[in-house]
Design an enzyme around this catalytic site. Structure first.
Site, PDB file in Angstrom:
ATOM      1  N   GLY A  43       0.794  -1.224   0.000  1.00 38.57           N
ATOM      2  CA  GLY A  43       0.000   0.000   0.000  1.00 38.57           C
ATOM      3  C   GLY A  43       0.832   1.284   0.000  1.00 38.57           C
TER       4      GLY A  43
ATOM      5  N   GLY B 108       2.707   2.704   2.330  1.00 43.38           N
ATOM      6  CA  GLY B 108       4.064   2.577   2.872  1.00 43.38           C
ATOM      7  C   GLY B 108       5.029   2.040   1.836  1.00 43.38           C
TER       8      GLY B 108
ATOM      9  N   TYR C 166     -11.675   5.208  13.993  1.00 36.44           N
ATOM     10  CA  TYR C 166     -10.668   5.492  12.958  1.00 36.44           C
ATOM     11  C   TYR C 166     -10.498   7.009  12.839  1.00 36.44           C
ATOM     12  CZ  TYR C 166      -8.303   5.478   8.397  1.00 36.44           C
ATOM     13  OH  TYR C 166      -7.400   5.673   7.372  1.00 36.44           O
ATOM     14  N   CYS C 167     -11.656   7.712  12.758  1.00 39.60           N
ATOM     15  CA  CYS C 167     -11.646   9.183  12.667  1.00 39.60           C
ATOM     16  C   CYS C 167     -10.920   9.806  13.862  1.00 39.60           C
ATOM     17  CB  CYS C 167     -13.074   9.693  12.694  1.00 39.60           C
ATOM     18  SG  CYS C 167     -13.648  10.252  11.135  1.00 39.60           S
TER      19      CYS C 167
ATOM     20  N   LYS D  56      -7.214   9.421  13.684  1.00 38.45           N
ATOM     21  CA  LYS D  56      -6.583  10.271  12.660  1.00 38.45           C
ATOM     22  C   LYS D  56      -6.628  11.750  13.049  1.00 38.45           C
ATOM     23  CE  LYS D  56      -5.276   6.965   9.916  1.00 38.45           C
ATOM     24  NZ  LYS D  56      -3.831   6.654   9.809  1.00 38.45           N
TER      25      LYS D  56
ATOM     26  N   VAL E 111      -7.458   5.889  -0.987  1.00 31.19           N
ATOM     27  CA  VAL E 111      -6.304   5.438  -1.788  1.00 31.19           C
ATOM     28  C   VAL E 111      -6.513   3.962  -2.124  1.00 31.19           C
ATOM     29  CG1 VAL E 111      -3.783   5.285  -1.880  1.00 31.19           C
ATOM     30  CG2 VAL E 111      -4.870   7.034  -0.449  1.00 31.19           C
TER      31      VAL E 111
HETATM   32  N1  NAI Z   1      -6.005   3.558   1.754  1.00 29.21           N
HETATM   33  C1  NAI Z   1      -6.646   4.659   2.100  1.00 29.21           C
HETATM   34  O1  NAI Z   1      -7.722   4.982   1.551  1.00 29.21           O
HETATM   35  C2  NAI Z   1      -6.070   5.575   3.117  1.00 29.21           C
HETATM   36  C3  NAI Z   1      -5.148   5.163   4.030  1.00 29.21           C
HETATM   37  N2  NAI Z   1      -4.672   6.042   4.955  1.00 29.21           N
HETATM   38  C4  NAI Z   1      -3.687   5.629   5.943  1.00 29.21           C
HETATM   39  O2  NAI Z   1      -2.498   5.255   5.288  1.00 29.21           O
HETATM   40  C5  NAI Z   1      -1.781   4.316   6.068  1.00 29.21           C
HETATM   41  C6  NAI Z   1      -1.409   3.127   5.207  1.00 29.21           C
HETATM   42  O3  NAI Z   1      -2.601   2.512   4.785  1.00 29.21           O
HETATM   43  P1  NAI Z   1      -2.737   1.617   3.479  1.00 29.21           P
HETATM   44  O4  NAI Z   1      -1.454   1.482   2.791  1.00 29.21           O
HETATM   45  O5  NAI Z   1      -3.901   2.129   2.752  1.00 29.21           O
HETATM   46  O6  NAI Z   1      -3.160   0.246   4.174  1.00 29.21           O
HETATM   47  P2  NAI Z   1      -2.691  -1.243   3.929  1.00 29.21           P
HETATM   48  O7  NAI Z   1      -3.578  -2.083   4.769  1.00 29.21           O
HETATM   49  O8  NAI Z   1      -2.624  -1.522   2.488  1.00 29.21           O
HETATM   50  O9  NAI Z   1      -1.206  -1.263   4.505  1.00 29.21           O
HETATM   51  C7  NAI Z   1      -0.953  -1.088   5.857  1.00 29.21           C
HETATM   52  C8  NAI Z   1       0.342  -1.765   6.218  1.00 29.21           C
HETATM   53  O10 NAI Z   1       0.560  -1.549   7.605  1.00 29.21           O
HETATM   54  C9  NAI Z   1       0.918  -2.788   8.194  1.00 29.21           C
HETATM   55  N3  NAI Z   1       0.528  -2.795   9.604  1.00 29.21           N
HETATM   56  C10 NAI Z   1      -0.711  -2.747  10.121  1.00 29.21           C
HETATM   57  N4  NAI Z   1      -0.670  -2.847  11.445  1.00 29.21           N
HETATM   58  C11 NAI Z   1       0.639  -2.939  11.779  1.00 29.21           C
HETATM   59  C12 NAI Z   1       1.334  -3.077  13.015  1.00 29.21           C
HETATM   60  N5  NAI Z   1       0.674  -3.164  14.178  1.00 29.21           N
HETATM   61  N6  NAI Z   1       2.682  -3.139  12.993  1.00 29.21           N
HETATM   62  C13 NAI Z   1       3.359  -3.084  11.825  1.00 29.21           C
HETATM   63  N7  NAI Z   1       2.757  -2.985  10.643  1.00 29.21           N
HETATM   64  C14 NAI Z   1       1.404  -2.905  10.612  1.00 29.21           C
HETATM   65  C15 NAI Z   1       0.176  -3.845   7.401  1.00 29.21           C
HETATM   66  O11 NAI Z   1       0.768  -5.134   7.551  1.00 29.21           O
HETATM   67  C16 NAI Z   1       0.298  -3.285   6.005  1.00 29.21           C
HETATM   68  O12 NAI Z   1       1.463  -3.725   5.355  1.00 29.21           O
HETATM   69  C17 NAI Z   1      -2.696   3.972   7.241  1.00 29.21           C
HETATM   70  O13 NAI Z   1      -2.295   4.719   8.361  1.00 29.21           O
HETATM   71  C18 NAI Z   1      -4.059   4.415   6.755  1.00 29.21           C
HETATM   72  O14 NAI Z   1      -4.915   4.732   7.822  1.00 29.21           O
HETATM   73  C19 NAI Z   1      -5.057   7.348   4.986  1.00 29.21           C
HETATM   74  C20 NAI Z   1      -5.962   7.803   4.106  1.00 29.21           C
HETATM   75  C21 NAI Z   1      -6.554   6.963   3.096  1.00 29.21           C
HETATM   76  C1  LIG Z   2     -13.460   6.607   5.947  1.00 23.44           C
HETATM   77  C2  LIG Z   2     -12.981   5.263   6.392  1.00 23.44           C
HETATM   78  C3  LIG Z   2     -13.161   4.193   5.375  1.00 23.44           C
HETATM   79  C4  LIG Z   2     -12.815   2.840   5.860  1.00 23.44           C
HETATM   80  C5  LIG Z   2     -11.421   2.696   6.295  1.00 23.44           C
HETATM   81  C6  LIG Z   2     -10.558   2.248   5.212  1.00 23.44           C
HETATM   82  C7  LIG Z   2      -9.718   3.045   4.638  1.00 23.44           C
HETATM   83  C8  LIG Z   2      -9.424   4.350   5.090  1.00 23.44           C
HETATM   84  C9  LIG Z   2      -9.498   5.345   4.241  1.00 23.44           C
HETATM   85  C10 LIG Z   2      -9.349   6.700   4.619  1.00 23.44           C
HETATM   86  O1  LIG Z   2      -8.603   7.089   5.511  1.00 23.44           O
HETATM   87  C11 LIG Z   2     -10.207   7.526   3.785  1.00 23.44           C
HETATM   88  C12 LIG Z   2     -10.033   8.919   3.843  1.00 23.44           C
HETATM   89  C13 LIG Z   2     -11.031   9.794   3.792  1.00 23.44           C
HETATM   90  C14 LIG Z   2     -12.454   9.537   3.948  1.00 23.44           C
HETATM   91  C15 LIG Z   2     -13.182  10.806   4.159  1.00 23.44           C
HETATM   92  C16 LIG Z   2     -13.633  11.560   3.199  1.00 23.44           C
HETATM   93  C17 LIG Z   2     -13.566  11.253   1.772  1.00 23.44           C
HETATM   94  C18 LIG Z   2     -13.426  12.483   0.926  1.00 23.44           C
HETATM   95  C19 LIG Z   2     -12.578  12.150  -0.262  1.00 23.44           C
HETATM   96  C20 LIG Z   2     -12.219  13.329  -1.117  1.00 23.44           C
HETATM   97  O2  LIG Z   2     -12.598  14.470  -0.861  1.00 23.44           O
HETATM   98  O3  LIG Z   2     -11.513  13.082  -2.108  1.00 23.44           O
END
Ligand code: NAI
Ligand SMILES: CCCCC/C=C\C=C\C(=O)C/C=C\C/C=C\CCCC(=O)O
Length: 266
Positions: free
Chosen positions: A16, A18, A151-152, A155, A186
């Site tokens: 993802g 990271g 979650y909110c 963050k 994302v």
């Molecule tokens: N994907 C999205 O829509 C969005 C994601 N984020 C944030 O971005 C960050 C990365 O998320 P993504 O790449 O989307 O998720 P993902 O689930 O694809 O990747 C998350 C990674 O973190 C690792 N992880 C989770 N818990 C862990 C722990 N306790 N110790 C070590 N590693 C751990 C997982 O193994 C995974 O490799 C998160 O903080 C997420 O909340 C923020 C906004 C939007």
């Molecule tokens: C909102 C949580 C969804 C479920 C959790 C999984 C993934 C996390 C994603 C996020 O952190 C999503 C980020 C934003 C959601 C809030 C508003 C969306 C507005 C998008 C935009 O304006 O482009």
């Protein structure tokens, strides 16, 4: 900051956002410590990066960031392996409204701890070279989302902590800039959690609404978040900033009113 030959530690680097951040840092000439609890995907990721950048540029450290000893040990191993530390990306995160304490622990407490440990290694008064810390929040850190209260909250906490500790770092002359990134949706595996009762608990009923929200706003590629990270790292003027990344406006910054306790100083 000029990124060539700098050393970065990225949590949640197996996949993802990271993983995209690790790739972008390597492209800029950094060495990267990949930290993740998923050993299988973490090793696969390292192997893929090795094919592009060679075996010496990364190290994979299996680690649960919510375990204090494991996190401290990961920093120590990366520092000892590469001989320095310049950049920390506290990115690991989860979406779990059922077992919600885990969400607070990973998304907020571990980010706070990662920031403090990073400062211990990097701040100039400790003999460090200074550096930069980027904490990954979310647009959900700036607005309520009815189906994701914890979650909110986690963050929102990341943003409040990061803006505040950035001010401390500046006044204390730590030599470390600390910023946060708030992406919209994302395209990564975390999005699949909205389908699962074990993650959503009582809020599973909102899954169609969330899917509609994603359809309406669209999904960002992880590489765009990595582009935002590089912008923050390369611009030495940025500290305490909240970078937002959306499909409509791309990379931009959240604008705040002047703070009450700063108004007199300006
Ligand atoms: N994907 C999205 O829509 C969005 C994601 N984020 C944030 O971005 C960050 C990365 O998320 P993504 O790449 O989307 O998720 P993902 O689930 O694809 O990747 C998350 C990674 O973190 C690792 N992880 C989770 N818990 C862990 C722990 N306790 N110790 C070590 N590693 C751990 C997982 O193994 C995974 O490799 C998160 O903080 C997420 O909340 C923020 C906004 C939007
Ligand atoms: C909102 C949580 C969804 C479920 C959790 C999984 C993934 C996390 C994603 C996020 O952190 C999503 C980020 C934003 C959601 C809030 C508003 C969306 C507005 C998008 C935009 O304006 O482009």
């Amino acid at each position: 900051m000029h990124l060539e030959d700098k050393v970065a530690l990225v949590t949640g680097a197996a996949q993802g956002i990271g993983n995209a951040c690790a790739q972008a840092l390597l492209e800029k000439g950094c060495k990267v410590g990949l930290v993740d609890q998923n050993t299988v995907v973490g090793n696969e990721s390292k192997n893929n990066l090795d094919k592009q950048f060679g075996t010496q540029r990364t190290i994979f450290i299996p680690c649960d960031v919510s375990n204090e000893e494991q996190l401290k040990d990961a920093f120590k191993k990366i520092f000892e392996h590469f001989g320095r530390l310049d950049i920390v990306v506290n990115n690991a995160g989860v979406n779990n409204e059922k077992n919600w304490e885990v969400t607070v622990h990973i998304n907020l407490i571990s980010v706070i701890r990662g920031t403090y440990i990073g400062l211990d290694y990097m701040k100039t008064e400790n003999g460090g070279n200074g550096g930069a810390i980027v904490n990954i929040s979310s647009l959900a850190g700036l607005m309520p989302v009815p189906s994701q209260p914890v979650y909110c909250a986690s963050k929102h906490g990341v943003i409040g902590f990061t803006r505040s500790i950035a001010m401390v770092s500046k006044t204390g002359k730590y030599g470390v800039r600390i910023n946060t990134i708030c992406p919209g949706f994302v395209n990564t595996p975390i999005l699949q959690t909205i389908e699962k009762e074990e993650n959503m608990g009582q809020y599973l009923i909102y899954k169609e609404e969330l899917k509609d929200m994603m359809k309406c706003h669209g999904l960002l590629p992880p590489s765009l978040i990595a582009e935002g990270l590089i912008k923050i790292l390369e611009d030495d003027t940025l500290n305490g900033e909240v970078m937002k990344i959306t499909t409509k406006q791309g990379i931009h910054f959240h604008e705040y009113s002047p703070l009450p306790f700063q108004a007199n100083k300006q």
